[in-house]
Structure formats: structure tokens, C-alpha cells
Design an enzyme around this catalytic site. Structure first.
Site, PDB file in Angstrom:
ATOM      1  NE  ARG A  29      -3.891  -2.265   1.980  1.00 16.07           N
ATOM      2  CZ  ARG A  29      -4.776  -2.628   1.050  1.00 16.07           C
ATOM      3  NH1 ARG A  29      -5.062  -1.790   0.069  1.00 16.07           N
ATOM      4  NH2 ARG A  29      -5.378  -3.802   1.091  1.00 16.07           N
ATOM      5  CG  ASP A  30       1.495   5.519  -2.378  1.00 14.77           C
ATOM      6  OD1 ASP A  30       2.009   5.493  -3.512  1.00 14.77           O
ATOM      7  OD2 ASP A  30       1.712   6.431  -1.542  1.00 14.77           O
ATOM      8  CB  ILE A  31       3.786   5.642   2.555  1.00 13.70           C
ATOM      9  CG1 ILE A  31       3.977   5.779   4.063  1.00 13.70           C
ATOM     10  CG2 ILE A  31       4.356   6.838   1.807  1.00 13.70           C
ATOM     11  CD1 ILE A  31       5.441   5.722   4.483  1.00 13.70           C
ATOM     12  CG  ASN A  87       3.583   9.003 -12.281  1.00 13.53           C
ATOM     13  OD1 ASN A  87       2.793   9.350 -13.147  1.00 13.53           O
ATOM     14  ND2 ASN A  87       3.265   8.978 -10.994  1.00 13.53           N
ATOM     15  CB  VAL A  96      10.129   5.870  -5.932  1.00 14.75           C
ATOM     16  CG1 VAL A  96      10.949   4.634  -5.591  1.00 14.75           C
ATOM     17  CG2 VAL A  96       9.645   6.565  -4.658  1.00 14.75           C
ATOM     18  CG  HIS A 100       6.435   2.889  -8.784  1.00 13.44           C
ATOM     19  ND1 HIS A 100       7.667   3.475  -8.965  1.00 13.44           N
ATOM     20  CD2 HIS A 100       5.547   3.902  -8.615  1.00 13.44           C
ATOM     21  CE1 HIS A 100       7.530   4.787  -8.898  1.00 13.44           C
ATOM     22  NE2 HIS A 100       6.263   5.075  -8.691  1.00 13.44           N
ATOM     23  CG  HIS A 102       1.050   4.835  -8.864  1.00 16.15           C
ATOM     24  ND1 HIS A 102       1.131   5.434  -7.633  1.00 16.15           N
ATOM     25  CD2 HIS A 102       2.176   5.194  -9.519  1.00 16.15           C
ATOM     26  CE1 HIS A 102       2.258   6.140  -7.546  1.00 16.15           C
ATOM     27  NE2 HIS A 102       2.911   6.015  -8.691  1.00 16.15           N
TER      28      HIS A 102
HETATM   29  P1  AMP Z   1       5.881   8.168  -8.212  1.00 17.93           P
HETATM   30  O1  AMP Z   1       5.558   9.620  -7.982  1.00 17.93           O
HETATM   31  O2  AMP Z   1       5.146   7.590  -9.362  1.00 17.93           O
HETATM   32  O3  AMP Z   1       7.382   7.916  -8.260  1.00 17.93           O
HETATM   33  O4  AMP Z   1       5.298   7.416  -6.943  1.00 17.93           O
HETATM   34  C1  AMP Z   1       6.034   7.056  -5.823  1.00 17.93           C
HETATM   35  C2  AMP Z   1       5.043   6.656  -4.775  1.00 17.93           C
HETATM   36  O5  AMP Z   1       5.735   5.968  -3.753  1.00 17.93           O
HETATM   37  C3  AMP Z   1       4.317   7.835  -4.117  1.00 17.93           C
HETATM   38  O6  AMP Z   1       2.910   7.700  -4.314  1.00 17.93           O
HETATM   39  C4  AMP Z   1       4.705   7.699  -2.644  1.00 17.93           C
HETATM   40  O7  AMP Z   1       3.661   8.044  -1.770  1.00 17.93           O
HETATM   41  C5  AMP Z   1       5.091   6.231  -2.539  1.00 17.93           C
HETATM   42  N1  AMP Z   1       6.033   5.894  -1.490  1.00 17.93           N
HETATM   43  C6  AMP Z   1       7.221   6.494  -1.213  1.00 17.93           C
HETATM   44  N2  AMP Z   1       7.818   5.880  -0.175  1.00 17.93           N
HETATM   45  C7  AMP Z   1       7.000   4.868   0.198  1.00 17.93           C
HETATM   46  C8  AMP Z   1       7.071   3.870   1.217  1.00 17.93           C
HETATM   47  N3  AMP Z   1       8.102   3.775   2.063  1.00 17.93           N
HETATM   48  N4  AMP Z   1       6.055   2.983   1.313  1.00 17.93           N
HETATM   49  C9  AMP Z   1       5.001   3.057   0.481  1.00 17.93           C
HETATM   50  N5  AMP Z   1       4.884   3.974  -0.503  1.00 17.93           N
HETATM   51  C10 AMP Z   1       5.866   4.871  -0.638  1.00 17.93           C
END
Ligand code: AMP
Length: 114
Positions: A29-31, A87, A96, A100, A102
Site C-alpha cells: 500500500r502506498d504510504i 510515472n 521513486v 512501479h 500504481h
Molecule cells: P511516483 O511519484 O510515481 O514515483 O510514486 C512514488 C510513490 O511511492 C508515491 O505515491 C509515494 O507516496 C510512494 N512511497 C514512497 N515511499 C514509500 C514507502 N516507504 N512505502 C510506500 N509507498 C511509498
């Protein structure tokens, strides 16, 4: 990649709310959720972004989508609909640099994107 946060999640070095794991991918799950259901599906191996995919990655990328579909059904968001987002790069807001997918759902979303 030793400093990659998603590699650390895959290895279990930092906590996450995991919802699925197999030999190829991990989903958690997204944080900072942007929807009632917001799950990230990541390959267990490090890949920076779509920009560096090679043809050998094709089955792995297909698997990401199959897992997304299964998780959408498990979360009961498949019938109402959901959004899958990858993204890539600065303009898309990739924060990140470990590829990944979403999975977002659980409420109506605004359209169009961008
Ligand atoms: P993006 O902007 O597509 O690179 O999305 C990166 C996603 O990773 C964002 O929605 C963040 O909220 C999520 N994220 C970053 N760190 C963590 C974490 N430790 N656990 C879960 N989700 C994370």
C-alpha cells in the site's frame, strides 16, 4: 540498488503494508494514498523506469499487469473501475526511481489526466 527505497521494501529492510508477493513482484500500500485503494506493484529486481526497459523485461511487465488485475478483484474495485499509472521521468512526477505500477480505485476519479 542499495539506496533504493523500493529495493529495501522488497528485501524487507524497511516496513511496508504488503498485499502480495511472488518470485517476480511485490505489491504494497502506498504510504500517501491518493485514493481509497492505492497499491504499488513493483518488480523485485531493480529497474529505474520505463526508459530503461529491455525486451527481456516484457514478461515481467506483463506480470505486473496481471497482478494488478488480480489485486483489483481482491480489493473489489474491479467492477466500478480503477486506474493504472506508471510515472516516468520529471514531467510525470516520478519520485521513486524503481519502476512501479500504481493501482488506484475505490472512488470516482477526475478525467482527463495531466
Ligand atoms: P511516483 O511519484 O510515481 O514515483 O510514486 C512514488 C510513490 O511511492 C508515491 O505515491 C509515494 O507516496 C510512494 N512511497 C514512497 N515511499 C514509500 C514507502 N516507504 N512505502 C510506500 N509507498 C511509498
Amino acid at each position: 540498488m542499495s539506496d533504493c527505497i523500493f529495493c529495501k521494501i522488497v528485501k524487507g529492510d524497511i516496513p511496508s503494508t504488503n498485499v502480495f508477493r511472488d518470485e517476480q513482484v511485490t505489491a504494497f500500500r502506498d504510504i500517501n494514498p491518493a485514493a481509497p485503494t492505492h497499491i504499488l506493484i513493483v518488480p523485485n529486481k531493480h529497474i529505474d523506469s520505463v526508459n530503461v526497459l529491455i525486451s527481456d523485461d516484457e514478461p515481467l511487465m506483463g506480470h505486473l499487469f496481471i497482478v494488478a488485475k488480480q489485486l483489483a478483484a481482491r480489493e473489489k474495485i474491479d467492477e466500478d473501475g480503477y486506474r493504472l499509472i506508471v510515472n516516468t521521468g520529471v514531467y510525470a512526477g516520478q519520485t521513486v526511481h524503481h519502476i512501479h505500477l500504481h493501482l488506484l480505485g475505490g472512488a470516482p476519479m477526475k478525467h482527463p489526466m495531466g
